[in-house]
Design a protein around this motif. Structure first.
Motif, PDB file in Angstrom:
ATOM      1  N   SER A 612      30.442 -30.791 -12.664  1.00  0.00           N
ATOM      2  CA  SER A 612      29.124 -30.313 -13.094  1.00  0.00           C
ATOM      3  C   SER A 612      28.777 -30.799 -14.499  1.00  0.00           C
ATOM      4  CB  SER A 612      29.075 -28.788 -13.037  1.00  0.00           C
ATOM      5  OG  SER A 612      30.078 -28.213 -13.877  1.00  0.00           O
ATOM      6  N   TYR A 613      29.788 -30.919 -15.370  1.00  0.00           N
ATOM      7  CA  TYR A 613      29.493 -31.346 -16.741  1.00  0.00           C
ATOM      8  C   TYR A 613      29.066 -32.816 -16.797  1.00  0.00           C
ATOM      9  CZ  TYR A 613      34.382 -33.008 -16.534  1.00  0.00           C
ATOM     10  OH  TYR A 613      35.562 -33.609 -16.174  1.00  0.00           O
ATOM     11  N   GLY A 614      29.294 -33.562 -15.716  1.00  0.00           N
ATOM     12  CA  GLY A 614      28.884 -34.962 -15.689  1.00  0.00           C
ATOM     13  C   GLY A 614      27.392 -35.138 -15.899  1.00  0.00           C
ATOM     14  N   ARG A 615      26.620 -34.117 -15.507  1.00  0.00           N
ATOM     15  CA  ARG A 615      25.165 -34.205 -15.687  1.00  0.00           C
ATOM     16  C   ARG A 615      24.796 -34.306 -17.162  1.00  0.00           C
ATOM     17  NH1 ARG A 615      25.285 -30.370 -11.431  1.00  0.00           N
ATOM     18  NH2 ARG A 615      25.131 -28.629 -12.911  1.00  0.00           N
ATOM     19  N   ARG A 616      25.591 -33.652 -18.027  1.00  0.00           N
ATOM     20  CA  ARG A 616      25.288 -33.718 -19.465  1.00  0.00           C
ATOM     21  C   ARG A 616      25.462 -35.146 -19.989  1.00  0.00           C
ATOM     22  NH1 ARG A 616      28.328 -28.938 -22.604  1.00  0.00           N
ATOM     23  NH2 ARG A 616      26.902 -29.581 -24.266  1.00  0.00           N
ATOM     24  N   PHE A 617      26.426 -35.869 -19.439  1.00  0.00           N
ATOM     25  CA  PHE A 617      26.602 -37.269 -19.816  1.00  0.00           C
ATOM     26  C   PHE A 617      25.414 -38.103 -19.349  1.00  0.00           C
ATOM     27  CE2 PHE A 617      30.885 -35.680 -20.120  1.00  0.00           C
ATOM     28  CZ  PHE A 617      31.522 -36.474 -21.068  1.00  0.00           C
ATOM     29  N   ILE A 618      25.053 -37.956 -18.089  1.00  0.00           N
ATOM     30  CA  ILE A 618      23.979 -38.774 -17.516  1.00  0.00           C
ATOM     31  C   ILE A 618      22.652 -38.495 -18.214  1.00  0.00           C
ATOM     32  CG2 ILE A 618      22.621 -39.203 -15.423  1.00  0.00           C
ATOM     33  CD1 ILE A 618      25.230 -38.742 -13.830  1.00  0.00           C
ATOM     34  N   HIS A 619      22.355 -37.219 -18.472  1.00  0.00           N
ATOM     35  CA  HIS A 619      21.090 -36.865 -19.121  1.00  0.00           C
ATOM     36  C   HIS A 619      21.043 -37.307 -20.578  1.00  0.00           C
ATOM     37  CE1 HIS A 619      20.523 -33.391 -16.008  1.00  0.00           C
ATOM     38  NE2 HIS A 619      20.239 -34.579 -15.507  1.00  0.00           N
ATOM     39  N   SER A 620      22.198 -37.544 -21.173  1.00  0.00           N
ATOM     40  CA  SER A 620      22.249 -37.975 -22.573  1.00  0.00           C
ATOM     41  C   SER A 620      22.142 -39.486 -22.724  1.00  0.00           C
ATOM     42  CB  SER A 620      23.557 -37.494 -23.223  1.00  0.00           C
ATOM     43  OG  SER A 620      23.648 -36.078 -23.209  1.00  0.00           O
ATOM     44  N   LEU A 621      22.437 -40.226 -21.660  1.00  0.00           N
ATOM     45  CA  LEU A 621      22.340 -41.682 -21.699  1.00  0.00           C
ATOM     46  C   LEU A 621      20.883 -42.119 -21.567  1.00  0.00           C
ATOM     47  CD1 LEU A 621      25.334 -42.580 -19.339  1.00  0.00           C
ATOM     48  CD2 LEU A 621      25.200 -43.064 -21.787  1.00  0.00           C
ATOM     49  N   PRO A 622      20.565 -43.351 -21.968  1.00  0.00           N
ATOM     50  CA  PRO A 622      19.217 -43.864 -21.689  1.00  0.00           C
ATOM     51  C   PRO A 622      18.951 -43.819 -20.184  1.00  0.00           C
ATOM     52  CG  PRO A 622      20.407 -45.332 -23.175  1.00  0.00           C
ATOM     53  CD  PRO A 622      21.402 -44.325 -22.687  1.00  0.00           C
ATOM     54  N   THR A 623      17.686 -43.767 -19.816  1.00  0.00           N
ATOM     55  CA  THR A 623      17.315 -43.694 -18.406  1.00  0.00           C
ATOM     56  C   THR A 623      17.683 -45.004 -17.711  1.00  0.00           C
ATOM     57  OG1 THR A 623      15.484 -42.224 -18.929  1.00  0.00           O
ATOM     58  CG2 THR A 623      15.434 -43.300 -16.788  1.00  0.00           C
ATOM     59  N   MET A 624      18.671 -44.936 -16.834  1.00  0.00           N
ATOM     60  CA  MET A 624      19.163 -46.124 -16.142  1.00  0.00           C
ATOM     61  C   MET A 624      19.199 -45.853 -14.641  1.00  0.00           C
ATOM     62  SD  MET A 624      22.461 -46.653 -18.666  1.00  0.00           S
ATOM     63  CE  MET A 624      22.865 -48.308 -18.174  1.00  0.00           C
ATOM     64  N   ARG A 625      18.978 -46.903 -13.866  1.00  0.00           N
ATOM     65  CA  ARG A 625      19.103 -46.775 -12.419  1.00  0.00           C
ATOM     66  C   ARG A 625      20.578 -46.666 -12.068  1.00  0.00           C
ATOM     67  NH1 ARG A 625      19.054 -50.630  -8.024  1.00  0.00           N
ATOM     68  NH2 ARG A 625      18.710 -52.327  -9.510  1.00  0.00           N
ATOM     69  N   LEU A 626      20.960 -45.626 -11.339  1.00  0.00           N
ATOM     70  CA  LEU A 626      22.356 -45.367 -11.002  1.00  0.00           C
ATOM     71  C   LEU A 626      22.651 -45.849  -9.588  1.00  0.00           C
ATOM     72  CD1 LEU A 626      24.341 -42.132 -11.782  1.00  0.00           C
ATOM     73  CD2 LEU A 626      24.578 -43.243  -9.566  1.00  0.00           C
ATOM     74  N   THR A 627      23.768 -46.538  -9.428  1.00  0.00           N
ATOM     75  CA  THR A 627      24.162 -46.983  -8.100  1.00  0.00           C
ATOM     76  C   THR A 627      25.666 -46.852  -7.926  1.00  0.00           C
ATOM     77  OG1 THR A 627      24.090 -48.814  -6.507  1.00  0.00           O
ATOM     78  CG2 THR A 627      24.482 -49.387  -8.816  1.00  0.00           C
ATOM     79  N   ARG A 628      26.071 -46.743  -6.662  1.00  0.00           N
ATOM     80  CA  ARG A 628      27.497 -46.769  -6.317  1.00  0.00           C
ATOM     81  C   ARG A 628      27.800 -47.971  -5.424  1.00  0.00           C
ATOM     82  NH1 ARG A 628      30.658 -41.367  -5.807  1.00  0.00           N
ATOM     83  NH2 ARG A 628      31.914 -42.667  -7.195  1.00  0.00           N
ATOM     84  N   GLN A 629      26.816 -48.853  -5.283  1.00  0.00           N
ATOM     85  CA  GLN A 629      26.949 -49.994  -4.386  1.00  0.00           C
ATOM     86  C   GLN A 629      27.215 -51.269  -5.174  1.00  0.00           C
ATOM     87  OE1 GLN A 629      26.938 -49.428  -1.076  1.00  0.00           O
ATOM     88  NE2 GLN A 629      26.587 -47.266  -1.614  1.00  0.00           N
ATOM     89  N   LEU A 630      28.329 -51.927  -4.896  1.00  0.00           N
ATOM     90  CA  LEU A 630      28.642 -53.189  -5.552  1.00  0.00           C
ATOM     91  C   LEU A 630      27.562 -54.226  -5.280  1.00  0.00           C
ATOM     92  CD1 LEU A 630      30.594 -55.042  -7.115  1.00  0.00           C
ATOM     93  CD2 LEU A 630      31.751 -55.495  -4.934  1.00  0.00           C
ATOM     94  N   GLN A 631      26.983 -54.181  -4.109  1.00  0.00           N
ATOM     95  CA  GLN A 631      25.936 -55.143  -3.754  1.00  0.00           C
ATOM     96  C   GLN A 631      24.766 -55.083  -4.737  1.00  0.00           C
ATOM     97  OE1 GLN A 631      24.525 -54.757   0.281  1.00  0.00           O
ATOM     98  NE2 GLN A 631      22.861 -56.242  -0.012  1.00  0.00           N
ATOM     99  N   ASP A 632      24.432 -53.869  -5.224  1.00  0.00           N
ATOM    100  CA  ASP A 632      23.338 -53.735  -6.196  1.00  0.00           C
ATOM    101  C   ASP A 632      23.683 -54.464  -7.497  1.00  0.00           C
ATOM    102  OD1 ASP A 632      21.846 -52.220  -4.443  1.00  0.00           O
ATOM    103  OD2 ASP A 632      22.543 -50.292  -5.255  1.00  0.00           O
ATOM    104  N   VAL A 633      24.954 -54.384  -7.887  1.00  0.00           N
ATOM    105  CA  VAL A 633      25.396 -55.085  -9.095  1.00  0.00           C
ATOM    106  C   VAL A 633      25.284 -56.594  -8.893  1.00  0.00           C
ATOM    107  CG1 VAL A 633      27.363 -55.517 -10.628  1.00  0.00           C
ATOM    108  CG2 VAL A 633      26.956 -53.211  -9.728  1.00  0.00           C
ATOM    109  N   GLN A 634      25.731 -57.065  -7.746  1.00  0.00           N
ATOM    110  CA  GLN A 634      25.674 -58.504  -7.469  1.00  0.00           C
ATOM    111  C   GLN A 634      24.237 -58.997  -7.430  1.00  0.00           C
ATOM    112  OE1 GLN A 634      27.921 -58.134  -3.838  1.00  0.00           O
ATOM    113  NE2 GLN A 634      29.868 -58.749  -4.817  1.00  0.00           N
ATOM    114  N   GLU A 635      23.343 -58.216  -6.835  1.00  0.00           N
ATOM    115  CA  GLU A 635      21.931 -58.598  -6.787  1.00  0.00           C
ATOM    116  C   GLU A 635      21.308 -58.577  -8.182  1.00  0.00           C
ATOM    117  OE1 GLU A 635      20.150 -55.947  -4.002  1.00  0.00           O
ATOM    118  OE2 GLU A 635      20.984 -56.974  -2.231  1.00  0.00           O
ATOM    119  N   PHE A 636      21.737 -57.619  -9.012  1.00  0.00           N
ATOM    120  CA  PHE A 636      21.229 -57.527 -10.383  1.00  0.00           C
ATOM    121  C   PHE A 636      21.530 -58.823 -11.139  1.00  0.00           C
ATOM    122  CE2 PHE A 636      21.738 -56.568 -14.869  1.00  0.00           C
ATOM    123  CZ  PHE A 636      20.645 -55.765 -15.164  1.00  0.00           C
TER     124      PHE A 636
END
Length: 644
Positions: A612-636
């Motif tokens: 649950s505390y992970g949300r504090r990390f994500i909300h504190s970072l700049p607004t970034m598109r989040l993915t768990r797919q390696l394919q998205d990284v390769q396409e990026f």
């Protein structure tokens, strides 16, 4: 209501302002103008402002413009000597020229950065030098000493920063003889402080600022001139550093330094060396034995663990006896030279600190130890520095501007302001002008084990390797520990990318090599999280192996957690998470350094999404598109290559 200074500051930074006209590459930014206006109002009202300026905001110009236009005496404090030099030598002159405002500025560093003419004059080759190279370096210092105007070791490009020989001839508070010194009129430290007194804007670093606070806190005077405006850049560093400066420490190296200086001073007084040298030899022998008796202790720990190790406490007792013997001898000859008197005073100070460390504990701090390969440090760190910091600010009756790219946790400054003893200061978050949602991607690899799993690092490297293939290297891999770094190095050493590994070269040399390589992979720890600027394609990936929580066995952290618990707080939520969030933001800030940068932030810790505390990390970072797919990284990265 916005004041006149705020309006003038906005205009100077605006699309038709002085900076656009004078600086070819200057780009007006609304967030920068908002920050400058808030700083200007705080200056006019002698108020406190805490401001987070996202990467690319241009916070340096945002505070320099209102400070200069205000015409008030100002002290600017930065996090490092490198930033200090940049501010004084590059940024201040550019803004001064653009605004057309005349003022005097001065650069003031800590004593250790300046040559001490007395120590240079008393240097003895037999005891001072450890190698022929140091003899050559000493000759270069002597030649330079005859022509230097400022005595700043930064001018000595032929001698590496941190070289042992510099510490033998630098000014120190311990060895300083003050007005009793025969070189007082020519003293580089005295002259630097005189320039600071006469200047309108003085550039210092946090260590010097806190040394000044420490002196005032003990009623021993001050280092810095009085000012009407204090700007603290990289302000996130201040609470932790304040604990060090408002505490106390005795180290084996410092005790040995007293002995070496006593020998040097005794050589200047006829018939004294034969009396002092045996006592110094006794102290140096006791130091070696004391360190040997500490073998078996962890590298860091609380005082209780130290005192329960029988041989360790016995070693300190023997060291105290040797120091008492040296003190008695120095007191007997102290009237012969001011230097011998000062050595006696230093010897007594070390005995007092040792007595405090081994005696009855104060309830408002933690006593702990650190062991090096050949030395040791015995420390006392206060748990709460907020009262001292607040008292210092109140005494100045000045405006205080705290700014950094990493101060807020999930848009809140409470974690920081409580540590600083600030009661409802003005606050502002100036967002980054970069389009993080378009320029970056946050990748959290799936199916990774918990960081405590023995196979965690192998799994991380397996997940990161295809990212490096897609990015063609060009990555920072930042690790929570040196142990993880070593494991990663072993797993990557046969890869196709040139590796730049912390510990295998100086930091600046590693960065230069990384930038020039074009496809390098740099492996580092916390030291590369901040103060590192790699613009452009050379850095396109930042990997964080695990959320950077402080080590659970850190004695200061353990004591701080207990203190929070006793006050009814939650140590994990109130201390560990906020500190880890700020460290994560620092690392993420390395990724996007310009409007055209593109990159992927990889956080390989499954707790980011699984707790649950992970949300504090994500909300504190700049607004970034989040993915768990390696394919998205390769396409990026395919998109990046298409755009080349």
């Amino acid at each position: 209501m916005t004041g006149d200074l705020a309006q003038r500051s906005r205009a100077a930074l605006g699309s038709s302002g002085e900076l656009v006209q004078a600086l070819p590459n200057f780009t007006p930014r609304l967030a920068q103008q908002d920050l400058a206006a808030a700083i200007a109002d705080a200056i006019e009202d002698s108020a406190e402002l805490v401001s987070e300026a996202g990467t690319g905001t241009g916070k340096t110009f945002a505070y320099l413009v209102p400070v200069i236009l205000s015409g008030r005496k100002a002290i600017l404090s930065t996090g490092t000597k490198a930033l200090q030099d940049q501010l004084h030598q590059r940024d201040l002159p550019r803004v001064r020229e653009a605004l057309g405002v005349g003022f005097r500025s001065a650069l003031l560093k800590g004593r250790a950065n300046y040559l001490c003419l007395h120590r240079l004059n008393t240097a003895n080759q037999r005891d001072l030098f450890a190698s022929p190279a140091e003899v050559q370096q000493f000759g270069a210092i002597r030649t330079w000493a005859k022509r230097t105007q400022f005595g700043d070791f930064n001018e000595l490009s032929s001698i590496p920063e941190g070289a042992r020989i510099l510490s033998q001839v630098s000014s120190t508070a311990d060895s300083c003889l003050g007005t009793d010194c025969e070189f007082y009129e020519d003293c580089f430290v005295v002259k630097a402080r005189q320039r600071a007194l006469a200047a309108d804007v003085v550039v210092v670093n946090h260590h010097l600022l806190l040394a000044d606070l420490s002196l005032k806190d003990t009623g021993m005077g001050q280092v810095l001139p009085d000012a009407q405006v204090f700007v603290i850049d990289e302000a996130h560093q201040l609470p932790e550093l304040a604990g060090q400066f408002l505490g106390s420490v005795v180290s084996g190296n410092a005790v040995a330094e007293v002995g070496r200086d006593a020998i040097r001073e005794a050589e200047q007084a006829s018939g004294t060396l034969a009396l002092v040298r045996p006592r110094v030899d006794g102290v140096l022998s006791a130091l070696r034995q004391a360190r040997k008796r500490m073998d078996g202790l962890p590298a860091k720990g609380p005082r209780d663990a130290f005192m329960q190790w029988p041989t360790a406490s016995e070693g300190l007792d023997e060291l105290k006896d040797a120091l008492v013997g040296l003190l008695e001898q120095l007191q007997a000859v102290a009237d012969q030279t001011p230097g011998l008197l000062r050595c006696a005073e230093r010897c007594r100070d070390h005995l007092d600190t040792l007595a405090d460390w081994t005696g009855a504990q104060r309830s408002n701090g933690v006593y702990w130890f650190e062991l090096g390969q050949h030395s040791f440090r015995l420390r006392y760190t206060p748990m709460d520095v907020s009262d001292s910091l607040r008292n210092q600010r109140e005494q100045t009756q000045a405006s205080w501007i705290m700014t950094s790219a990493t101060l807020a946790v999930d848009t809140s400054f409470t974690h920081y302001t409580e540590k600083m003893g600030m009661n409802e200061p003005r606050t502002l978050i100036a967002p980054s002008p970069f389009r993080w949602d378009e320029q970056s991607l946050l990748y959290v690899p799936p199916n990774l084990p918990d960081p405590s799993d023995r196979d965690f690092m192998a799994a991380v490297i397996d997940a990161v390797r295809p990212v490096l293939e897609a990015s063609k290297g060009r990555a920072f891999l930042l690790f929570a520990s040196h142990a993880n770094l070593r494991k990663a190095h072993a797993l990557l050493k046969d890869g196709p990318w040139p590796l730049f590994v912390q510990g295998e070269g100086a930091k600046n040399a590693l960065l230069d090599g990384f930038r020039k390589s074009g496809n390098g992979v740099l492996l580092g720890t916390a030291t590369f999280r901040e103060g590192v600027d790699v613009v452009g394609d050379a850095l396109s990936v930042v990997v964080i192996d695990k959320l950077p929580f402080a080590p659970p066995d850190d004695p200061v952290l353990v004591a701080r957690q207990e203190d929070i618990r006793n006050r009814g707080g939650n140590p994990f939520a109130d201390e560990q998470v906020p500190q880890a969030v700020i460290a994560t933001k620092q690392a993420a800030g390395r990724l996007i350094r310009s409007e055209t940068d593109r990159g992927v932030l990889v956080i390989a810790d499954p707790r980011l999404l699984g707790k649950s505390y992970g949300r504090r990390f994500i909300h504190s970072l700049p607004t970034m598109r989040l993915t768990r797919q390696l394919q998205d990284v390769q396409e990026f990265f395919n998109e990046s290559n298409t755009g080349d």
